[in-house]
Write a protein that holds these residues in place. Structure first.
Motif, PDB file in Angstrom:
ATOM      1  N   GLU A 118     -28.016  -3.430  54.814  1.00  0.00           N
ATOM      2  CA  GLU A 118     -27.268  -3.936  55.972  1.00  0.00           C
ATOM      3  C   GLU A 118     -27.807  -5.265  56.478  1.00  0.00           C
ATOM      4  O   GLU A 118     -27.145  -5.937  57.267  1.00  0.00           O
ATOM      5  N   LEU A 119     -29.001  -5.639  56.039  1.00  0.00           N
ATOM      6  CA  LEU A 119     -29.579  -6.912  56.457  1.00  0.00           C
ATOM      7  C   LEU A 119     -29.224  -8.011  55.457  1.00  0.00           C
ATOM      8  O   LEU A 119     -28.924  -7.745  54.298  1.00  0.00           O
ATOM      9  N   SER A 120     -29.276  -9.239  55.910  1.00  0.00           N
ATOM     10  CA  SER A 120     -28.972 -10.370  55.045  1.00  0.00           C
ATOM     11  C   SER A 120     -30.070 -10.553  54.005  1.00  0.00           C
ATOM     12  O   SER A 120     -31.198 -10.058  54.153  1.00  0.00           O
ATOM     13  N   GLY A 121     -29.740 -11.297  52.937  1.00  0.00           N
ATOM     14  CA  GLY A 121     -30.752 -11.629  51.951  1.00  0.00           C
ATOM     15  C   GLY A 121     -31.914 -12.371  52.581  1.00  0.00           C
ATOM     16  O   GLY A 121     -33.075 -12.155  52.237  1.00  0.00           O
ATOM     17  N   GLU A 122     -31.599 -13.241  53.530  1.00  0.00           N
ATOM     18  CA  GLU A 122     -32.639 -14.009  54.225  1.00  0.00           C
ATOM     19  C   GLU A 122     -33.634 -13.095  54.922  1.00  0.00           C
ATOM     20  O   GLU A 122     -34.848 -13.260  54.786  1.00  0.00           O
ATOM     21  N   ARG A 123     -33.123 -12.108  55.670  1.00  0.00           N
ATOM     22  CA  ARG A 123     -34.011 -11.186  56.377  1.00  0.00           C
ATOM     23  C   ARG A 123     -34.811 -10.336  55.394  1.00  0.00           C
ATOM     24  O   ARG A 123     -35.980 -10.030  55.626  1.00  0.00           O
ATOM     25  N   ASN A 124     -34.198  -9.964  54.275  1.00  0.00           N
ATOM     26  CA  ASN A 124     -34.903  -9.169  53.277  1.00  0.00           C
ATOM     27  C   ASN A 124     -36.030  -9.963  52.632  1.00  0.00           C
ATOM     28  O   ASN A 124     -37.093  -9.402  52.320  1.00  0.00           O
ATOM     29  N   VAL A 125     -35.821 -11.256  52.432  1.00  0.00           N
ATOM     30  CA  VAL A 125     -36.888 -12.095  51.890  1.00  0.00           C
ATOM     31  C   VAL A 125     -38.080 -12.091  52.845  1.00  0.00           C
ATOM     32  O   VAL A 125     -39.224 -11.879  52.439  1.00  0.00           O
ATOM     33  N   VAL A 126     -37.805 -12.303  54.128  1.00  0.00           N
ATOM     34  CA  VAL A 126     -38.876 -12.369  55.124  1.00  0.00           C
ATOM     35  C   VAL A 126     -39.602 -11.033  55.212  1.00  0.00           C
ATOM     36  O   VAL A 126     -40.847 -10.972  55.137  1.00  0.00           O
ATOM     37  N   PRO A 167     -24.975  -9.928  54.060  1.00  0.00           N
ATOM     38  CA  PRO A 167     -25.686  -8.645  53.901  1.00  0.00           C
ATOM     39  C   PRO A 167     -25.890  -8.305  52.427  1.00  0.00           C
ATOM     40  O   PRO A 167     -25.049  -8.628  51.575  1.00  0.00           O
ATOM     41  N   MET A 168     -26.987  -7.629  52.123  1.00  0.00           N
ATOM     42  CA  MET A 168     -27.289  -7.243  50.749  1.00  0.00           C
ATOM     43  C   MET A 168     -26.206  -6.361  50.136  1.00  0.00           C
ATOM     44  O   MET A 168     -26.003  -6.363  48.929  1.00  0.00           O
ATOM     45  N   ARG A 169     -25.472  -5.611  50.982  1.00  0.00           N
ATOM     46  CA  ARG A 169     -24.434  -4.723  50.443  1.00  0.00           C
ATOM     47  C   ARG A 169     -23.296  -5.491  49.792  1.00  0.00           C
ATOM     48  O   ARG A 169     -22.504  -4.901  49.047  1.00  0.00           O
ATOM     49  N   GLY A 195     -28.906  -8.454  43.461  1.00  0.00           N
ATOM     50  CA  GLY A 195     -29.958  -7.731  44.168  1.00  0.00           C
ATOM     51  C   GLY A 195     -31.240  -7.653  43.359  1.00  0.00           C
ATOM     52  O   GLY A 195     -32.345  -7.827  43.882  1.00  0.00           O
ATOM     53  N   ALA A 196     -31.104  -7.400  42.049  1.00  0.00           N
ATOM     54  CA  ALA A 196     -32.284  -7.308  41.184  1.00  0.00           C
ATOM     55  C   ALA A 196     -32.996  -8.654  41.090  1.00  0.00           C
ATOM     56  O   ALA A 196     -34.230  -8.711  41.091  1.00  0.00           O
ATOM     57  N   ARG A 197     -32.227  -9.741  41.019  1.00  0.00           N
ATOM     58  CA  ARG A 197     -32.851 -11.064  40.943  1.00  0.00           C
ATOM     59  C   ARG A 197     -33.624 -11.383  42.216  1.00  0.00           C
ATOM     60  O   ARG A 197     -34.714 -11.956  42.163  1.00  0.00           O
ATOM     61  N   LEU A 198     -33.053 -10.993  43.371  1.00  0.00           N
ATOM     62  CA  LEU A 198     -33.742 -11.262  44.634  1.00  0.00           C
ATOM     63  C   LEU A 198     -35.019 -10.434  44.736  1.00  0.00           C
ATOM     64  O   LEU A 198     -36.054 -10.923  45.198  1.00  0.00           O
ATOM     65  N   ARG A 199     -34.965  -9.180  44.286  1.00  0.00           N
ATOM     66  CA  ARG A 199     -36.165  -8.333  44.313  1.00  0.00           C
ATOM     67  C   ARG A 199     -37.285  -8.953  43.475  1.00  0.00           C
ATOM     68  O   ARG A 199     -38.439  -9.004  43.893  1.00  0.00           O
ATOM     69  N   PHE A 200     -36.931  -9.391  42.273  1.00  0.00           N
ATOM     70  CA  PHE A 200     -37.947  -9.994  41.415  1.00  0.00           C
ATOM     71  C   PHE A 200     -38.512 -11.251  42.057  1.00  0.00           C
ATOM     72  O   PHE A 200     -39.725 -11.483  42.037  1.00  0.00           O
ATOM     73  N   SER A 236     -34.288 -17.249  42.769  1.00  0.00           N
ATOM     74  CA  SER A 236     -33.358 -16.137  42.569  1.00  0.00           C
ATOM     75  C   SER A 236     -31.984 -16.602  42.105  1.00  0.00           C
ATOM     76  O   SER A 236     -31.258 -15.856  41.451  1.00  0.00           O
ATOM     77  N   GLY A 237     -31.602 -17.833  42.464  1.00  0.00           N
ATOM     78  CA  GLY A 237     -30.272 -18.328  42.122  1.00  0.00           C
ATOM     79  C   GLY A 237     -29.168 -17.703  42.960  1.00  0.00           C
ATOM     80  O   GLY A 237     -27.980 -17.846  42.640  1.00  0.00           O
ATOM     81  N   ILE A 238     -29.532 -17.027  44.050  1.00  0.00           N
ATOM     82  CA  ILE A 238     -28.549 -16.336  44.887  1.00  0.00           C
ATOM     83  C   ILE A 238     -27.503 -17.298  45.433  1.00  0.00           C
ATOM     84  O   ILE A 238     -26.327 -16.970  45.548  1.00  0.00           O
ATOM     85  N   ASN A 239     -27.928 -18.507  45.773  1.00  0.00           N
ATOM     86  CA  ASN A 239     -27.018 -19.466  46.406  1.00  0.00           C
ATOM     87  C   ASN A 239     -26.353 -20.426  45.419  1.00  0.00           C
ATOM     88  O   ASN A 239     -25.739 -21.412  45.837  1.00  0.00           O
ATOM     89  N   ASP A 240     -26.451 -20.139  44.128  1.00  0.00           N
ATOM     90  CA  ASP A 240     -25.866 -21.046  43.141  1.00  0.00           C
ATOM     91  C   ASP A 240     -24.352 -21.170  43.284  1.00  0.00           C
ATOM     92  O   ASP A 240     -23.778 -22.204  42.959  1.00  0.00           O
TER      93      ASP A 240
END
Length: 258
Positions: free
Chosen positions: A114-122, A158-160, A167-172, A146-150
């Motif tokens: 439910e949180l944004s990718g940005e918040r999950n990074v932090v 939100p991550m959902r 999601g896997a790329r951001l986790r790594f 991560s290339g999320i914003n490509d």
């Protein structure tokens, strides 16, 4: 004149490890909702406990600076072994000893949908022990890696809303932002395009150079070949072979047990 012997520093010692899963109520043969409700109403426990011996007497030692592949067919016990090294599963017998804190990175590693990718990074970086200043300094690098914003401003969503690959790329990318004593990677390199995979492999080389140990579970034998100089082959919970990657993977692909 005598040759100088350089002692290697062990980071993980796996000593005759057995891991057993117990599934309660698996032996009755009646798994319907009606039978379950009847047991609840009558306060009866489901009969039978099924035991699954997932890892059977595995032993090996990993050393600082190594990248070790774990291969085997589906259900062979690779991911179970990885989770046990991370301290997430208890051993039935034997012991696992680590020099430093193991960190498990899997494609199912928990981030908050439910949180944004940005918040999950932090939050992910803070959870790994990084300071707020370190998070700020590494944030942009993590997002770019991560290339999320490509293809748009996805990091603010939100991550959902992410695909499983995103999601896997951001986790790594989050996990790789920090140097780890022992980094355990479960299939993360199988996600993303070729460019991301190459970035991931380069980062693993850097982590090894920073005196870490890397374990990689993957069904992609090419990734194992490119990243790992040593490979452990596990099948049906047993250690089949432990040795140089090309030799072990070659035998695995040909179905030749030693």
């Amino acid at each position: 004149m005598t040759d100088t012997v350089v002692a290697r520093e062990p980071t993980v010692v796996v000593d005759d490890v057995h891991i057993v899963y117990r599934v309660h109520g698996a032996g009755s043969g009646k798994g319907s909702a009606t039978s379950a409700l009847s047991r609840i109403i009558s306060r009866k426990r489901a009969s039978g406990v099924r035991e699954v011996h997932a890892v059977k007497g595995i032993s090996f030692t990993a050393y600082k600076g190594e990248a070790i592949g774990l291969i085997g067919s589906n259900g062979s016990g690779k991911s179970t072994m990885l989770a046990a090294i991370a301290g997430l599963l208890p051993t039935e017998k034997g012991g696992i000893y680590t020099n430093g804190q193991p960190s498990l990175l899997g494609v199912n590693a928990a981030l908050m949908n439910e949180l944004s990718g940005e918040r999950n990074v932090v939050l992910g970086c803070l959870a790994m022990g990084m300071s707020p200043a370190q998070v700020r300094a590494r944030y942009q690098e993590i997002v770019e890696f991560s290339g999320i914003n490509d293809k748009g401003d996805f990091i603010s969503l939100p991550m959902r809303t992410y695909s499983s690959g995103m999601g896997a790329r951001l986790r790594f990318s989050i996990a790789a932002a920090k140097t780890h004593d022992v980094l355990l990677i479960d299939e993360a390199l199988a996600t993303g395009d070729q460019a991301f995979q190459q970035r991931s492999k380069k980062r693993i080389e850097e982590l090894r150079g920073e005196a870490g140990t890397v374990f990689l579970v993957s069904h992609d034998n090419n990734s194992i070949r490119e990243v790992c100089e040593r490979t452990i082959w596990i099948e049906a919970g047993e250690l089949v072979m432990d040795g140089p990657t090309e030799e072990v993977v070659g035998r695995y692909e040909r179905g030749e047990r030693p």
